[in-house]
Design a protein around this motif. Structure first.
Motif, PDB file in Angstrom:
ATOM      1  N   GLY A  14      34.971  -7.841  30.794  1.00  0.00           N
ATOM      2  CA  GLY A  14      35.987  -8.080  29.771  1.00  0.00           C
ATOM      3  C   GLY A  14      37.359  -8.248  30.392  1.00  0.00           C
ATOM      4  N   LEU A  27      30.369  -4.774  26.349  1.00  0.00           N
ATOM      5  CA  LEU A  27      31.479  -3.882  26.024  1.00  0.00           C
ATOM      6  C   LEU A  27      31.460  -3.559  24.539  1.00  0.00           C
ATOM      7  CD1 LEU A  27      34.671  -5.080  27.954  1.00  0.00           C
ATOM      8  CD2 LEU A  27      33.263  -3.072  28.387  1.00  0.00           C
ATOM      9  N   LYS A  42      37.067  -3.652  21.992  1.00  0.00           N
ATOM     10  CA  LYS A  42      37.799  -4.350  23.055  1.00  0.00           C
ATOM     11  C   LYS A  42      39.310  -4.372  22.864  1.00  0.00           C
ATOM     12  CE  LYS A  42      33.985  -7.603  23.984  1.00  0.00           C
ATOM     13  NZ  LYS A  42      33.092  -7.234  22.899  1.00  0.00           N
TER      14      LYS A  42
END
Length: 486
Positions: A393, A444, A447
């Protein structure tokens, strides 16, 4: 007689001062040295007291408020806290300035919420102290908690996180959606083959298989909706847009296919990759100032040696195959195939494209590349100084990488400052089998914190991963000590 004597002394002193004021700096210094040499202890003590007042004057107290804040804004939070210990006066001055503490928060990578009363200096200082402790705990393994779920299934091949729920797919040909907080299975679906990748949102779930087809389901009812069956190899990666009714898939047959999401109609097949397509990503085209065209999309596709950038949009309102416009803008190549390859992780922030690559010349190191999509140029190439397994990410402030697992005492989940590559958070994620080309075994969680901590987004799920022993591993934020700032 005494009065006359005083008058003579004053006249003499005035003459000395007038004469002294006309001397050069060198002669003035020599005069002072001569006076000190012939002075006694009483005079030297008096001189020390006078010069101390001049040399150690508390200039902060003498400045206007605006200049105080301007001067203090150049200090980081650590220096400000040190300055608060200088004196009671300094502590009151610094602790009463909201502007100073807001600037300290920004320098530490924290988000300053403009909706909060800007004059509340006490809040901003408390917020800075609280989040500084949070950042310290992120580096020292005191910020996260973990839980491992044994789903009693065969090997877990793909996971995906969305709004507090995680989808898991396994070689048992079963897809399940779980509530991460209540540990309750919300939906179970059966597939025709092992799943390579899975994604879902509020209404639809899509899964791709190693046999070259994809299927979509309604996530509320579990009803099977559409099949997409034209690839001749494993579909490692896909992306979709419900607004444009598009589904993009990339496969080991070196092809990209573009489908109508709603009915599975095949619009086009792109065959300009010479290797397995490892990643496709559909992103909004960066809007020009004043532009009203919101239907254009950028399509990024990646194989191990090249990234292709395309522009997509419908030039007719009925969104028919004849009206789908696709043009290849350019390709990004990293050099000779025998010197380096792209590694998993492709991210676009609306302006820049981020991707990692591994150098064969130095196998212990990978590089983070930042590419300006509009200017068509490489902006920077930073050395991670470690081998990267996947770039998970990228946000405005932080990015997350996974390195190869070495030992349970060595961190392999690393959060870095995007500019400085400073390690902000560390954790050890258990080992797993080699991940798919689209990082389908890792996802993930929330975020928003990647753009910077704001005192509220450091909670919930941080990572979901398929690990060895057919388990799903969930990494969560621990609550901060004390009451959260609201």
């Amino acid at each position: 007689m005494a009065a006359k004597s005083d008058g003579d002394f004053q006249e003499w002193l005035d003459g000395v001062i007038e004469y002294y004021s006309n001397l050069s700096d060198v002669k003035r210094n020599f005069t002072i040295d001569s006076m000190i040499a012939c002075s006694g202890s009483s005079q030297l003590s008096h001189l020390f007291a006078k010069t101390s007042i001049l040399l150690y004057r508390d200039f902060i107290k003498l400045l206007p408020v605006e200049l105080k804040e301007h001067l203090l804004s150049f200090l980081d939070g650590k220096c400000l806290l040190t300055c608060c210990c200088v004196s009671k006066a300094w502590n009151e001055i610094i602790s009463s300035s909201s502007r100073v503490w807001q600037q300290a928060c920004r320098c530490s990578g924290l988000i300053v919420n403009k909706d909060i009363d800007n004059a509340d200096a006490k809040y901003w200082k408390s917020y800075f102290l609280d989040m500084t402790r949070r950042l310290d705990h992120m580096k020292t393994y005191r910020c996260f908690s973990t839980k491992t779920y044994d789903r009693n299934l065969r090997r877990v091949t793909a996971v995906y996180y969305y709004k507090g729920k995680v989808a898991t797919a396994s070689d048992s040909k079963i897809i399940q959606i779980w509530d991460c907080y209540r540990d309750v299975c919300l939906l179970t679906l059966r597939t025709d083959s092992s799943v390579a990748s899975v994604k879902f949102d509020d209404t639809i779930l899509i899964a791709s298989s190693y046999l070259g087809h994809m299927v979509s389901w309604d996530v509320i009812s579990g009803q099977r909706l559409t099949e997409y069956m034209r690839h001749s190899g494993a579909i490692f990666t896909f992306d979709y847009s419900k607004d444009l009714n598009l589904l993009i898939s990339g496969s080991s047959d070196n092809r990209i296919k573009i489908w109508a999401l709603s009915n599975g109609y095949l619009y086009k097949t792109l065959s300009d990759h010479s290797c397995w397509v490892l990643k496709v990503m559909l992103c909004p085209y960066p809007a020009e100032n004043g532009s009203k065209n919101t239907d254009r999309r950028l399509l990024f596709s990646l194989d191990k040696t090249v990234i292709v950038v395309r522009l997509m949009n419908f030039i007719t309102s009925d969104m028919s195959s004849d009206g789908l416009y696709i043009t290849t803008l350019y390709s990004i190549k990293h050099g000779r195939p025998d010197t380096s390859v792209f590694t998993p992780g492709l991210h676009f922030d609306g302006e820049f494209l981020y991707y990692p690559k591994e150098s064969f010349d130095n196998q212990k190191s990978s590089y983070l590349c930042k590419w300006d999509v509009k200017q068509k140029r490489l902006v920077s190439e930073q050395n991670f100084n470690l081998k990267v397994r996947a770039l998970l990410g990228v946000g405005k402030k932080y990015m997350v990488i996974l390195t190869p697992w070495q030992h349970k005492t060595l961190p392999n989940f690393i959060v870095m400052d995007k500019r400085s590559l400073e390690k902000v958070a560390l954790w050890n994620v258990p080992p797993s089998r080699p991940i798919g080309p689209d990082c389908s075994q890792l996802c993930l969680g929330e975020k928003s914190w990647l753009d910077g901590l704001d005192g509220k987004n450091d909670q919930g799920v941080l990572l979901t991963a398929a690990i060895d022993e057919n388990c799903v591993y969930v990494l969560k934020w621990l609550p901060r000590s004390g009451q959260d700032i609201t």
